[in-house]
Motif scaffolding. Structure first.
Motif, mmCIF file in Angstrom:
data_model
loop_
_atom_site.group_PDB
_atom_site.id
_atom_site.type_symbol
_atom_site.label_atom_id
_atom_site.label_comp_id
_atom_site.label_asym_id
_atom_site.label_seq_id
_atom_site.Cartn_x
_atom_site.Cartn_y
_atom_site.Cartn_z
ATOM 1 N N VAL A 4 -2.917 -10.932 -8.900
ATOM 2 C CA VAL A 4 -3.558 -9.866 -8.123
ATOM 3 C C VAL A 4 -2.908 -9.726 -6.753
ATOM 4 N N TYR A 5 -2.457 -10.835 -6.183
ATOM 5 C CA TYR A 5 -1.809 -10.769 -4.875
ATOM 6 C C TYR A 5 -0.479 -10.034 -4.993
ATOM 7 N N ASN A 52 -2.915 -4.746 8.420
ATOM 8 C CA ASN A 52 -2.651 -6.177 8.294
ATOM 9 C C ASN A 52 -3.691 -6.907 7.440
ATOM 10 N N ALA A 53 -4.901 -6.367 7.333
ATOM 11 C CA ALA A 53 -5.985 -7.067 6.638
ATOM 12 C C ALA A 53 -5.658 -7.291 5.172
ATOM 13 N N ALA A 54 -6.005 -8.465 4.682
ATOM 14 C CA ALA A 54 -5.855 -8.801 3.263
ATOM 15 C C ALA A 54 -6.943 -9.802 2.906
ATOM 16 N N SER A 55 -7.226 -9.907 1.619
ATOM 17 C CA SER A 55 -8.353 -10.743 1.191
ATOM 18 C C SER A 55 -7.937 -11.775 0.158
ATOM 19 N N LYS A 56 -8.564 -12.937 0.245
ATOM 20 C CA LYS A 56 -8.486 -13.930 -0.819
ATOM 21 C C LYS A 56 -9.797 -13.967 -1.594
ATOM 22 N N SER A 57 -10.562 -12.913 -1.488
ATOM 23 C CA SER A 57 -11.863 -12.751 -2.138
ATOM 24 C C SER A 57 -12.918 -13.611 -1.464
ATOM 25 N N ALA A 81 2.783 -5.249 -4.147
ATOM 26 C CA ALA A 81 3.735 -4.272 -4.691
ATOM 27 C C ALA A 81 3.193 -2.863 -4.506
ATOM 28 N N ALA A 82 1.875 -2.701 -4.630
ATOM 29 C CA ALA A 82 1.251 -1.396 -4.396
ATOM 30 C C ALA A 82 1.443 -0.955 -2.952
ATOM 31 N N VAL A 129 -10.293 -8.347 -4.496
ATOM 32 C CA VAL A 129 -9.048 -8.417 -3.734
ATOM 33 C C VAL A 129 -8.430 -7.031 -3.591
ATOM 34 N N MET A 130 -8.380 -6.285 -4.684
ATOM 35 C CA MET A 130 -7.793 -4.944 -4.654
ATOM 36 C C MET A 130 -8.561 -4.013 -3.711
#
Length: 269
Positions: free
Chosen positions: A179-180, A93-98, A185-186, A119-120
């Motif tokens: 980048v999001y 679930n984790a994601a970053s906005k930097s 998509a990745a 972000v990646m």
């Protein structure tokens, strides 16, 4: 007589949720606990994890983890296994906005490579590292498992820039940066690869694709977003939980490699 499971039941299972101390992450954790699971909250801030786990209550525990750091992932997995003895489900679930939110929302023409890589490192590298660590443990246990990767509608379709005109969030104007979309998509591609790789071992990989969740955006954004959705509103966080519990449970035992959009119909237009 055939046996049909009536409701998702996670009794006896341990679920790990990255970004577990976040708003959506805590909703997931409560949902899994209500289905009978023991839940590990993994997040960058160990103190925030501990506080969130205590607030969620019995069955929850917190472990600090930087999912972009292989050593931290290894250490966190070992800590979880020390507490529970086994793991069954991973929710990436984790994601970053930097580290610089305003830079995250910069225009494409001015976007900094450092922010892109930051972000990646979480959205893609971190998902790879957590899935890899989970894979090793699930294969050792030999009893299958479920991995749920969180993507976004913007990993399936491009953003509609019209909804961002006059919109505000986190103290300034917003958009959906390239980048999001690229990172999400990745996630979709990684999920399908994992499903085919793990299939013979009864380890399932599915992708949960939330639409926009109401979380403090200004009224202009919410109205414009709602106008773009067939159900004419944004999602509430708890509406993403049920599908996650379903994918984690044996009710979905023959479902893998699938992309489940919980988006009010956004991608149906």
């Amino acid at each position: 007589m055939s046996h049909f499971p009536q409701m998702p039941d996670l009794s006896g299972k341990t679920v790990l949720v990255t970004g577990g101390a976040g708003i959506l992450g805590q909703h997931f954790c409560r949902g899994f606990i209500s289905a009978g699971a023991r839940v590990g909250l993994l997040d960058l801030d160990a103190n925030a994890c501990a506080v969130a786990a205590e607030e969620i209550g019995q069955g929850a525990f917190g472990v600090g983890c930087d999912i972009s750091d292989p050593a931290s992932v290894k250490s966190a997995m070992e800590a979880c296994l020390t507490i529970t003895g086994r793991v069954d489900v991973l929710v990436n679930n984790a994601a970053s906005k930097s580290r610089d939110v305003r830079a995250f929302f910069a225009s494409f023409e001015e976007y900094e490579l450092e922010i892109w890589r930051d972000v990646m490192s979480v959205n893609v590298d971190g998902m790879f590292l957590m899935s890899q660590a989970m894979s090793k443990q699930l294969l050792t246990q030999g009893q299958g498992g479920s991995v749920i990767n969180l993507a976004s509608i913007y990993g399936l379709v491009g953003p509609d820039p019209r909804i961002y005109e006059g919109s505000n969030y986190l103290g300034g104007p917003i958009n959906t940066p390239a980048v999001y979309s690229a990172s999400k998509a990745a996630v979709v591609g990684l999920t399908k690869w994992l499903a085919t790789h793990w299939g013979p071992h009864n380890i399932r990989a599915n992708c949960l694709v939330p639409g926009g969740v109401s979380s403090g955006q200004n009224g202009i954004f919410q109205e414009k977003y709602a106008d773009r959705v067939p159900m004419n509103r944004m999602a509430e966080a708890n509406e993403i939980v049920g599908p996650a519990v379903f994918l984690a449970s044996d009710v979905s035992s023959y479902i893998t490699g699938q992309i489940l959009a919980v988006d009010g119909g956004w991608t149906a237009w």
